[in-house]
Structures are given as C-alpha cells and as structure tokens.
Write a protein that holds these residues in place. Sequence first.
Motif, mmCIF file in Angstrom:
data_model
loop_
_atom_site.group_PDB
_atom_site.id
_atom_site.type_symbol
_atom_site.label_atom_id
_atom_site.label_comp_id
_atom_site.label_asym_id
_atom_site.label_seq_id
_atom_site.Cartn_x
_atom_site.Cartn_y
_atom_site.Cartn_z
ATOM 1 N N ASP A 13 4.617 57.342 91.779
ATOM 2 C CA ASP A 13 3.330 58.015 91.968
ATOM 3 C C ASP A 13 3.390 58.877 93.242
ATOM 4 N N ASP A 14 2.499 59.830 93.333
ATOM 5 C CA ASP A 14 2.353 60.662 94.540
ATOM 6 C C ASP A 14 3.694 61.254 94.968
ATOM 7 N N GLU A 62 -0.804 65.405 88.228
ATOM 8 C CA GLU A 62 -2.175 64.892 88.317
ATOM 9 C C GLU A 62 -3.020 65.755 89.232
#
Length: 284
Positions: free
Chosen positions: A180-181, A237
Amino acid sequence: EAKRQGRNTIVWYTTDFHKRAQYRLMLAARLHRAFENSDFTLQYQPQISTQDNTVIGVEALLRWTPADLPPVSPMEFIPILEETGLIVPVGTWVLYQACHQAAAWQRAGLPRMRLSVNISAVQFQRGDLGETVRMVLAETGLDPALLCLELTESMLMIDTAQSQQKLQELRDLGVRLALDDFGTGYSSLAYLSRLPVQELKVDQSFVRRLHDTPSDTAVVNTVIAMAQELGLTLIAEGVESEEQKSHLIGRGCTIIQGFLFCRPLPPDQLALFVGQEGHDEPQA
Ligand code: C2E
Ligand code: MG
Ligand code: MG
Ligand code: MG
C-alpha cells in the motif's frame, strides 16, 4: 514587541500541545471502550477495472463513530490504536468482520470480487498474523484467493529475514499480498523483486498531483512501468478526476480506486452498487 510576540507564540504552542495531548488521551480512553460500545464499523470502497467497468474488488476501511463525539478520521485514531497495542485485537476484528462479509456476498450470488484488508505494522510485527488469518479463513469460509492483505513498505524494511518468513507464511495460506502507499518509502527495484507480493498500490499523493507536478507524474509513470516489468497488479488509488483516469489508462494502469467512481460505502450500499450494471457513470 518582538520579544513579547515570541513569548506569546511559545505560550500558544504550549497550550495547543497540551490540548492535543489531552485530546489524544481522551480518544485513547474512548477507544478502549469502543468494542463494548460497538462503535466500530467497516465501509467498503470498490476497485474498478477500467477495461469493462466492473468491480474487481473492495477495500475494507475501519470507521469509528463514538456516539458523543464528532467523527474521528482513521488517520487520527489508527496511530492511537497502534500506540496502545489495541490495533492487534481491533485488527483481528476487522479481518474477521470483513472476511465474514465477503463470504456472505459470495454466497448471496454477488460477482466474484476480492477483499483487501489493511494490516498495521504493529499487527504484522507483534501479533501472530499467520495464525489469525488461517483461523479467520477457516471460520468464515472465504476463499483465500479472494483475500488480499495490504502492507506498507516501511514495515517490511525492518528485520528483513523475519519479515520474509512471515510473508511466506501468509503466502502459503493462499492469500494475496499488496504494498500500500507505494512510492512513499525507499524500496529499490531489487528489494521489491525479492518480496512475495502480487500487487502495488501507487500512493494517492502522487495521483492527486498528477498534472500539477512533473515529478509526481514521473513517479506514477515509473511505478506503473515497474509493476508491469515485475508482473505485479497495479492499483491507483485516490483517483478523483477524468483527467487522472485517462492518464493512468494511457500508461496501462487498469485498476482504479477513488471518489471518481465511488466513495467507501456501508455493506448494504456496496452490495447495491455492485449489483448495478456497468459503473461508467462516475458517482459523487
Ligand atoms: P489507505 O489504506 O491508503 O486507504 C485509502 C484511503 O484513501 C481511505 O481513507 C479512503 O477513503 C481514501 N480515498 C479513497 N479514494 C479517495 C479519493 O479519491 N480521494 C481522497 N481524498 N481519498 C480517497 P480512510 O478510510 O480515511 O483511511 C485512511 C487510512 O487509515 C488508510 O489508508 C489506512 O492506512 C488506514 N486504515 C483504514 N482502515 C484500516 C484498518 O482496518 N486497519 C488498518 N491497520 N489501517 C486502516
Ligand atoms: Mg489500503
Ligand atoms: Mg495505508
Ligand atoms: Mg493507500
């Protein structure tokens, strides 16, 4: 005059710091009781394939709604859960609740979709995550191939050998792993290629500044190219505009998650959203 201003400034900061510390202590006390008060819920945000506008997965996102306080953002309360160690039991609850929901959706005949669950560094390091995941899958009956655990780069950089072993243990259960990220840490291509992850999520800060800052555009393009080179699934995202969407599609990123398509929704609304045909009309 300058001196007086300086002193006032210090007084102001001290008071502000004190107030914030008190506020966080109050939140910590409330969080300890949040379980018994049933203050936690989950929302689910769709991940859309731009090839056919179908929902290929959802990300579970924790919400805390104490009755007597204004809503508190996860950015605020997750760090407190981590500092107090509460993230371990709360994280187990999130996993169980989300897998239970996803299995129920499958039984109800919704299209096959993946479930992504965020895992905190504290949960990864302290808890027996492998055993927890194994137990949750067994109890909820969710197909392991439908579960994706979202980890962050920073937590994998620490203690590489032990991290590798824990990651392998999770992979052996048949679940997917995502970073993630991505782009905010320091992972090198060589390091990344040794990790048993299947998915990268390019951090939304880069997506947000896609057309403002050339360097952010370069980061997004590079992460997409990197994912393609390594054969990893890429999810962008924080996609809020058509302009961002077309740029991403142009570069070959075909799975997007963001307010352009849908905000995180309570379970019943998510089921309705997925039940609709086609999602090419962006929802506010
Ligand atoms: P994340 O895992 O990177 O999750 C994506 C965040 O971006 C979510 O914020 C989501 O609501 C938000 N988002 C999605 N699309 C857009 C968009 O188009 N524009 C904007 N401005 N934001 C968008 P949320 O729900 O506030 O969560 C924040 C962070 O808190 C998450 O970031 C994750 O790191 C953490 N978090 C949330 N739920 C959990 C959980 O169950 N466990 C753990 N350990 N962390 C969680
Ligand atoms: Mg996430
Ligand atoms: Mg995150
Ligand atoms: Mg993220």
